[in-house]
Write an enzyme that holds these catalytic residues in place. Structure first.
Site, short mmCIF file in Angstrom:
data_model
loop_
_atom_site.label_atom_id
_atom_site.label_comp_id
_atom_site.label_asym_id
_atom_site.label_seq_id
_atom_site.Cartn_x
_atom_site.Cartn_y
_atom_site.Cartn_z
CG HIS A 301 -1.93 -1.11 1.21
ND1 HIS A 301 -2.38 -1.72 2.34
CD2 HIS A 301 -2.56 -1.72 0.18
CE1 HIS A 301 -3.25 -2.66 2.03
NE2 HIS A 301 -3.37 -2.68 0.72
CD GLU A 304 -0.96 0.40 4.69
OE1 GLU A 304 -0.26 -0.65 4.74
OE2 GLU A 304 -2.20 0.39 4.61
CG HIS A 439 0.63 -4.09 5.19
ND1 HIS A 439 -0.40 -3.88 4.29
CD2 HIS A 439 1.32 -5.15 4.71
CE1 HIS A 439 -0.34 -4.78 3.32
NE2 HIS A 439 0.70 -5.57 3.57
CD GLU A 531 -1.44 -3.63 9.26
OE1 GLU A 531 -1.17 -2.41 9.20
OE2 GLU A 531 -2.05 -4.25 8.35
#
Length: 682
Positions: A301, A304, A439, A531
Site C-alpha cells: 500500500h 503506508e 504495512h 502492521e
C-alpha cells in the site's frame, strides 16, 4: 484567510529550489501573501504539502501517532464515550457499528458555537498550524466547515488567533476524509490550544479529527532522541520520490559495501517505475547450497510508508555493522541470503508523497495506479484448496502444497497488477523460506490464513503450521518497543493487546487473495504481515524513534529463517541433488519441496519429528530429526535410491547396458507382480 508563502514555491513561471542539497526549506525567501482560493488547482495540488515546511518546519504534536495521551485532550462536551475527545485524532478509524466505544471522531453533544476541542501540549509550544478532518463513519456524514483557534497558558485566559485586527476564521472540511491544513497567520506560543467550530455540515453535527503542528521553544531540552544509537550513520528521514532518492540511497549502500550487496529489479509498476530489490549476502548474485533465502516486502500500500523507510535504514545498518565487525550481523550475512523490496507499489507512494505525511489522508496512494488493492490481488488458492477437499473422496490424492495458479488468473485480461505479477515471478524464481510484508495503520502481526473458509467476515482459520506461525508473529511483536508496551493505547477500533499483539489474519478480517496465503500455498515460504504503526505515514521527525522501535524486531525475525531443519536431498549413487523432492513432516499436513540443487529448509518449532522424503523415480526415505531451541537448524540430509524402473529408463535412454544387479532386481519384481496377477511393463 490569507497565507504567507515563499515566492520560490508559488512562482508559476519558475521554481527555484533550495541551494543546499539536504536542506528541506529555504533559509531565506521572498515572501508574498496569497489566499488559498486564488491558487490554481494544479499549483495547490503540487505545493500544499510543502506549506508546513515553508511556514514553520514544525512537526505534528502527535495526536495521530498517539504521542499525545488521551488525558491531554479535553472537550466542551461529547455525545457519548465512543465520540469523546480521545477520538478526535487525525485519521482515527471507527468500528463497523456506530455507537460502540471506538467511534470515528470527537462529536460535541450540542450544536452551537461554544463547543471546543482542547489540547494540552504539556510545555510551552510554538503552534503554527491545525489540520482538520471530519468523522470516520459508514453511517453518518459529519464535518466542520469553519472554525476558530484560541491559545492559553492556564486554560482560564484564552487568546484568539488574529488575522490582522479581526479574529481569524479558518476554512475547514468539505467532506469527512480529506485533511485540510490551516496555517495560523502568526505562530502562537502557549501550552494549550483550542479548536472552536463555527459552522458545520448542515445535515450533520459538530464532529472532527485533528492534528496540531508545533515546535518546542528554542533552548528547551529535546529528550525524544536521547536513546537512539548510531543515528549519525543512518539517514533517518524520508528519501523522497521513488525515481531518485530511494535509488540513490540503495546505490550508496551498494558502493559502500559492494562485496555483500547487489541491486536488481524484478519488474516495473504500471507507470514504468522499476521494483528494485537490495540483496545482501556474503556471495551476492546467486543461490548458495544450504543457505536459506529471506525477503522483506514493504509498500504494497503506497501510503503506508514506514516499512519502506525501515528497509532502507536496514540496508544501511547491515552495511555499517558488517564493516564494523558486529558478529551478529556478520553471521546473519554469511548464513543468509537477504532480499529487501522497499516499494512494491511505487506509483501509490508517489501519489502519497506529493501530499505529504499529514495531508495524504487514510487511503490516497493505497492502491496501484489502476486502482488495484494488491493486498487482495494474489491468486485465491484457499478456495481451490477447500473445493478440492470437499470434492475429493480419496483423501490420499489431495495435495497440500504448491497449488497451481488457476488458468483464469494467468490470462492477460485478468485484473492482476503488473506489480503483483512481478512479485509472483520473483517468488517462483527464488526458493524463499521466510518473509514478512510490512504495512501500517495498526500495531499487530497477523499470520495465515488471511481468508475465512466460508467467506465469513472474520473467523479463526489456522494453517497446519499454526504453532510456528504464532511463534513467528510473537517474535516480532514481543521485541517491538511499542507493541510490547502493556500500557499502550489501541490505535483505532481493535484492542490487540488482549491477543498479545498477534492475530490470525482471518480472525481480524477476511482477505481473499493475500500474499501471505499465496506464499504458503504456492511456494515453500512462510510469511506474516506486520502492521508497524498507528500512523500510516509518520512525520519525518518520528522516523528515528520508529527505527529504534523496530530495529531489533527486524533482525530477530530474520534470524528465525534458521529455526527448524535443513538438508540436501541427493541421489545415493550419483550424489547429484534432487529437485522437487517432497518433504513431509509427520502429523503436519503441509509439505514443502527441495530447491533446484536439492537443498531444503523446513521451519519447525523445537521437538522430535519423523521426516519422510519422496521423489519421482526414487524409493521414499524416512528419518527422525530433532529440532533444538538454539538458533541454528538441525541438519537432515537424505540419500534416495532410484527405483529399478527409473534406473532402467535412464540406462535405456542413454543406450547403455543393463547391469546384472538391475537385471536380477527386475526379474524378482516381475515374478512378484505375476504372482499378484499384475503385468510389469518397462
Amino acid at each position: 484567510m490569507m497565507l504567507k508563502v515563499a515566492y520560490y514555491i508559488f512562482n508559476e513561471n519558475r521554481k527555484r529550489k533550495p541551494k543546499k542539497k539536504n536542506e528541506k526549506c529555504a533559509r531565506k525567501s521572498v515572501w508574498h501573501t496569497f489566499s488559498p482560493q486564488t491558487l490554481s488547482p494544479s499549483i495547490h495540488s503540487n505545493m500544499v504539502s510543502h506549506l508546513l515546511c515553508i511556514t514553520s518546519g514544525c512537526p505534528p504534536l502527535g495526536l495521530e501517532s498517539l504521542k499525545v495521551k488521551d488525558s491531554q485532550i479535553q472537550a466542551s462536551s461529547y455525545k457519548r464515550m465512543g465520540l469523546g475527545p480521545h477520538r478526535g485524532r487525525l485519521n482515527i478509524q471507527s468500528g463497523v457499528e456506530d455507537g460502540d466505544i471506538y467511534d470515528g471522531a470527537w462529536c460535541a453533544q450540542y450544536k452551537d458555537q461554544n463547543q471546543w476541542l482542547q489540547i494540552d501540549a504539556k510545555k510551552l509550544t510554538r503552534f503554527t498550524a491545525v489540520i482538520l478532518q471530519g468523522r470516520s463513519s459508514i453511517w453518518s456524514l459529519d464535518y466542520v466547515e469553519t472554525f476558530k483557534v484560541q491559545v492559553s497558558n492556564d486554560t482560564i485566559k484564552w487568546k484568539p488567533c488574529m488575522n490582522g485586527t479581526e479574529e481569524a476564521v479558518f476554512e475547514g472540511n468539505k467532506d469527512s476524509e480529506t485533511p485540510v491544513l490551516a496555517i495560523l497567520p502568526k505562530p502562537a506560543v502557549a501550552q494549550y490550544i483550542r479548536i472552536n467550530p463555527q459552522t458545520w455540515f448542515k445535515n450533520g453535527t459538530i464532529c472532527l479529527r485533528a492534528e496540531m503542528m508545533g515546535c518546542e521553544l528554542p533552548g528547551m531540552p529535546n529528550t525524544n532522541l536521547s536513546f537512539i544509537s548510531h543515528m549519525e550513520d543512518l539517514s533517518l528521514t524520508y528519501h523522497g520520490d521513488h525515481r531518485s532518492k530511494e535509488n540513490n540511497l540503495m546505490k550508496s549502500v551498494n558502493e559502500m559495501c559492494p562485496d555483500i550487496t547487489h541491486i536488481y529489479s524484478i519488474g516495473k509498476s504500471y507507470m514504468g517505475l522499476k521494483l528494485y530489490v537490495m540483496e545482501i549476502s556474503d556471495n551476492p548474485g546467486k543461490h548458495e547450497l544450504g543457505e536459506p533465502e529471506f525477503r522483506y516486502v514493504a509498500g504494497m500500500h503506497g501510503n503506508e510508508v514506514l516499512g519502506r523507510e525501515l528497509l532502507l535504514n536496514l540496508m544501511e545498518y547491515i552495511c555499517h555493522e558488517y564493516k564494523r565487525g558486529n558478529q551478529r550481523i556478520v553471521h546473519l550475512v554469511k548464513e543468509t541470503r537477504i532480499h529487501l523490496l522497499p516499494s512494491m507499489n511505487p506509483d501509490g507512494y508517489e501519489m502519497a508523497y506529493k501530499k505529504g505525511s499529514e495531508l495524504v489522508g487514510w487511503s490516497r496512494g493505497r492502491y496501484s495506479y489502476e486502482g488495484i488493492d494488491m493486498n487482495h490481488n494474489f491468486a485465491d488458492l484457499n478456495t481451490v484448496m477447500w473445493d478440492a477437499i470437499e470434492l475429493e473422496t480419496d483423501k490420499s490424492k489431495l495435495i497440500n502444497h504448491y497449488f497451481p495458479i488457476p488458468e483464469y488468473y494467468t490470462s492477460e485480461d485478468a485484473m492482476v497488477a503488473p506489480e503483483t505479477r512481478a512479485v509472483i515471478s520473483w517468488m517462483q524464481t527464488i526458493p524463499f523460506v521466510l518473509s514478512a510484508n510490512l504495512h501500517g495503520g495498526e500495531l499487530v502481526v497477523t499470520y495465515p490464513f488471511d481468508m475465512t473458509k466460508d467467506w465469513a467476515p472474520k473467523e479463526h482459520t489456522p494453517t497446519p503450521d499454526e504453532s510456528f506461525f504464532r511463534w513467528l508473529a510473537t517474535v516480532y511483536a514481543s521485541t517491538n518497543h511499542v507493541m510490547s508496551n502493556p500500557d499502550r493505547r489501541p490505535c483505532h477500533n481493535e484492542d490487540f493487546l488482549r491477543y498479545n499483539n498477534i492475530i490470525n489474519g482471518a480472525n481480524w478480517h477476511t482477505v481473499p487473495g493475500s500474499m501471505n496465503d499465496f506464499s504458503y500455498l504456492h511456494t515453500n515460504c512462510f510469511e506474516v504481515t506486520v502492521e508497524l504503526s498507528c500512523d500510516k505515514f509518520p512525520h519525518a521527525s518520528e522516523l528515528p524513534i520508529e527505527w529504534e522501535n523496530n530495529k531489533e524486531s527486524l533482525l530477530v525475525y530474520m534470524e528465525q529463517v534458521h529455526r527448524g531443519i535443513k538438508g540436501v536431498v541427493k541421489d545415493k549413487d550419483t550424489e547429484a541433488g534432487i529437485a522437487d523432492a517432497i518433504i513431509k513432516v509427520d502429523d503436519i499436513d503441509h509439505h514443502i519441496r527441495s530447491a533446484f540443487d536439492g537443498d531444503f529448509w523446513r521451519l519447525l518449532n523445537p521437538g522430535d519429528y519423523d521426516i519422510t522424503v519422496t521423489a519421482e523415480g526414487y524409493f521414499p526415505a524416512t528419518q527422525s530429526c530433532r529440532v533444538e531451541y538454539e538458533h541454528y537448524p538441525t541438519i537432515c540430509d537424505f540419500h534416495l535410491t532410484k527405483t529399478p524402473k527409473q534406473r532402467l529408463r535412464e540406462i535405456l535412454a542413454k543406450g547403455g547396458k543393463i547391469p546384472k544387479d538391475l537385471q536380477l532386481r527386475l526379474r524378482q519384481l516381475r515374478i512378484r507382480k505375476l504372482r499378484r496377477g499384475e503385468v510389469y511393463e518397462t
